[in-house]
Motif scaffolding. Structure first.
Motif, short mmCIF file in Angstrom:
data_model
loop_
_atom_site.label_atom_id
_atom_site.label_comp_id
_atom_site.label_asym_id
_atom_site.label_seq_id
_atom_site.Cartn_x
_atom_site.Cartn_y
_atom_site.Cartn_z
N PRO A 1 0.90 -1.12 -0.03
CA PRO A 1 0.08 -0.19 0.00
C PRO A 1 0.83 1.34 -0.04
CG PRO A 1 0.00 -0.90 1.90
CD PRO A 1 0.76 -2.02 1.34
N LEU A 2 2.14 1.01 0.26
CA LEU A 2 2.81 2.45 0.41
C LEU A 2 4.51 2.00 -0.32
CD1 LEU A 2 4.14 5.10 1.59
CD2 LEU A 2 4.37 3.97 3.78
N LEU A 3 4.82 2.78 -1.20
CA LEU A 3 6.26 2.77 -1.68
C LEU A 3 6.94 3.90 -1.24
CD1 LEU A 3 4.86 0.53 -3.49
CD2 LEU A 3 6.47 1.12 -5.18
N ILE A 4 8.11 3.68 -0.68
CA ILE A 4 8.73 5.05 -0.44
C ILE A 4 10.02 4.94 -1.19
CG2 ILE A 4 10.13 6.20 1.62
CD1 ILE A 4 8.44 4.49 3.46
N ALA A 5 10.11 5.89 -2.00
CA ALA A 5 11.18 5.98 -3.34
C ALA A 5 12.48 6.70 -2.30
CB ALA A 5 10.90 6.97 -4.40
N ILE A 6 13.92 5.92 -2.39
CA ILE A 6 14.78 6.47 -1.99
C ILE A 6 15.64 7.31 -2.80
CG2 ILE A 6 16.82 6.07 -0.51
CD1 ILE A 6 15.31 3.07 -0.44
N VAL A 7 15.85 8.53 -2.58
CA VAL A 7 16.46 9.42 -3.58
C VAL A 7 17.76 9.90 -3.04
CG1 VAL A 7 16.19 11.38 -5.12
CG2 VAL A 7 14.30 9.96 -4.62
N ALA A 8 19.00 9.59 -3.78
CA ALA A 8 20.34 10.31 -3.43
C ALA A 8 20.25 11.57 -4.09
CB ALA A 8 21.41 9.55 -4.00
N VAL A 9 20.58 12.78 -3.43
CA VAL A 9 20.56 14.18 -3.69
C VAL A 9 22.10 14.55 -3.74
CG1 VAL A 9 19.36 16.50 -3.62
CG2 VAL A 9 18.28 14.29 -2.88
N TYR A 10 22.96 14.65 -4.93
CA TYR A 10 24.08 14.90 -4.83
C TYR A 10 24.27 16.48 -4.76
CZ TYR A 10 24.09 10.32 -6.69
OH TYR A 10 24.06 8.96 -6.84
N ARG A 11 25.04 16.65 -3.61
CA ARG A 11 25.25 18.32 -3.29
C ARG A 11 26.70 18.62 -3.82
NH1 ARG A 11 19.89 19.14 -1.99
NH2 ARG A 11 19.34 18.10 0.25
N LYS B 1 18.49 16.81 -12.08
CA LYS B 1 19.74 16.06 -12.69
C LYS B 1 20.72 15.66 -11.71
CE LYS B 1 20.56 18.36 -17.18
NZ LYS B 1 20.70 19.67 -17.82
N ASN B 2 20.69 16.28 -10.39
CA ASN B 2 21.63 15.86 -9.44
C ASN B 2 21.32 14.89 -8.50
OD1 ASN B 2 19.79 17.98 -8.49
ND2 ASN B 2 21.20 18.20 -6.62
N GLU B 3 20.13 14.10 -8.83
CA GLU B 3 19.48 13.11 -8.18
C GLU B 3 19.46 11.61 -8.83
OE1 GLU B 3 16.22 15.79 -5.68
OE2 GLU B 3 15.37 14.91 -7.63
N GLN B 4 19.44 10.70 -7.84
CA GLN B 4 19.51 9.31 -8.30
C GLN B 4 18.52 8.42 -7.32
OE1 GLN B 4 20.04 7.31 -11.25
NE2 GLN B 4 22.40 8.05 -11.15
N LEU B 5 17.96 7.65 -8.08
CA LEU B 5 17.09 6.72 -7.20
C LEU B 5 17.81 5.51 -6.67
CD1 LEU B 5 13.62 6.07 -9.36
CD2 LEU B 5 13.87 6.42 -6.83
N LEU B 6 17.54 5.30 -5.64
CA LEU B 6 18.28 3.92 -5.01
C LEU B 6 17.15 2.88 -4.89
CD1 LEU B 6 20.86 5.68 -2.31
CD2 LEU B 6 21.00 5.18 -4.75
N GLY B 7 16.04 3.20 -5.34
CA GLY B 7 14.97 1.92 -5.25
C GLY B 7 13.94 2.40 -4.25
N TRP B 8 13.28 1.31 -3.95
CA TRP B 8 11.94 1.92 -3.16
C TRP B 8 11.79 0.90 -1.96
CZ3 TRP B 8 12.60 0.80 -8.28
CH2 TRP B 8 12.36 1.83 -9.12
N LEU B 9 11.34 1.32 -0.75
CA LEU B 9 10.92 0.55 0.39
C LEU B 9 9.24 0.16 0.09
CD1 LEU B 9 12.53 2.24 3.31
CD2 LEU B 9 13.63 0.36 1.79
N TYR B 10 8.95 -1.07 -0.04
CA TYR B 10 7.69 -1.75 -0.04
C TYR B 10 7.18 -1.84 1.40
CZ TYR B 10 7.65 -2.18 -5.38
OH TYR B 10 7.66 -1.96 -6.60
N VAL B 11 6.18 -1.07 1.81
CA VAL B 11 5.71 -1.27 3.19
C VAL B 11 4.21 -1.44 3.31
CG1 VAL B 11 5.67 0.25 5.39
CG2 VAL B 11 7.50 0.52 3.50
N GLY B 12 4.00 -2.40 4.37
CA GLY B 12 2.67 -2.58 4.52
C GLY B 12 2.44 -3.35 5.92
N ASP B 13 1.47 -3.77 6.34
CA ASP B 13 1.23 -4.47 7.61
C ASP B 13 1.67 -5.94 7.33
OD1 ASP B 13 -1.50 -4.26 6.04
OD2 ASP B 13 -1.79 -6.19 7.36
N VAL B 14 1.97 -6.52 8.31
CA VAL B 14 2.40 -8.00 8.24
C VAL B 14 1.21 -9.02 8.89
CG1 VAL B 14 4.06 -9.83 8.92
CG2 VAL B 14 4.84 -7.48 8.47
#
Ligand SMILES: Cc1cc2nc3c(=O)[nH]c(=O)nc-3n(C[C@H](O)[C@H](O)[C@H](O)COP(=O)(O)O)c2cc1C
Length: 181
Positions: free
Chosen positions: A78-88, A141-154
């Motif tokens: 029900p919830l995905l959390i995209a993880i984004v690296a933001v290069y400074r 341009k300065n961002e890169q996806l590192l994947g997604w946390l798939y989250v829900g109840d167990v």
């Protein structure tokens, strides 16, 4: 941490935005060279998940039937959390260190969610860095996806709430991973 494990199958309930804010605050305490805060997270709930599903299908050149399957796969949680690296910009902190921080936040958040009783699985894939997938997340341009946390109840409770559940995962032998010079 010894009890944590990934959950590939989760139910339809997700932590609220408010609960997530609290956990993200805690996850944001990871060590961070020069305190660049080189990361951000994007919540995908409800139909927003289909934007990702459609982008993954486009990236894979999927047929109409394939597209529906990919969209259904993304809807597994029900919830995905995209993880984004933001290069400074930094003369001192290279990109790999900034990715280490973003990755550290994702691991910490996984642990916090697990401890709170939620099921989590970090997913990536060959299309994670495809332009269609980048555009779906409106990455700069300065961002890169590192994947997604798939989250829900167990169903039956997560490892955080059900310590009695037997551990399926073999623990590492620490001596194999720790040596001295
Ligand atoms: C960076 C990263 C990417 C991952 N990508 C996937 C993935 O694409 N598909 C998947 O099933 N699991 C993925 N995983 C989760 C691993 O499969 C999982 O951690 C592993 O199976 C061990 O299970 P455990 O977490 O319960 O110990 C990923 C984990 C990490 C840290």
């Amino acid at each position: 941490m010894l009890r944590r494990r990934s959950h590939s199958k989760v139910g339809s309930t997700a932590p609220s935005h408010e609960e997530l804010l609290r956990l993200v605050e805690a996850a944001g305490t990871v060590a961070d060279h020069s305190s660049l805060r080189p990361w951000r997270l994007i919540e995908l709930r409800g139909d927003a998940r289909d934007v990702l599903g459609a982008a993954l299908a486009e990236a894979e050149g999927a047929s109409a039937g394939g597209r529906e399957k990919i969209i259904a796969k993304v809807r597994r949680a029900p919830l995905l959390i995209a993880i984004v690296a933001v290069y400074r910009p930094s003369g001192k902190v290279p990109h790999w260190e900034q990715e280490a921080v973003a990755s550290g936040v994702a691991h910490a958040l996984s642990l916090l969610l697990d401890e709170a009783g939620w099921g989590v699985l970090w997913r990536t894939g060959s299309q994670t860095r495809h332009d269609a997938v980048r555009e779906a997340h409106r990455l700069k341009k300065n961002e890169q996806l590192l994947g997604w946390l798939y989250v829900g109840d167990v169903p039956g409770g997560g490892s955080g709430s059900d310590a009695s559940k037997p551990l399926r995962r073999k623990l590492v032998d620490p001596a194999d991973h720790l040596s001295s010079l």
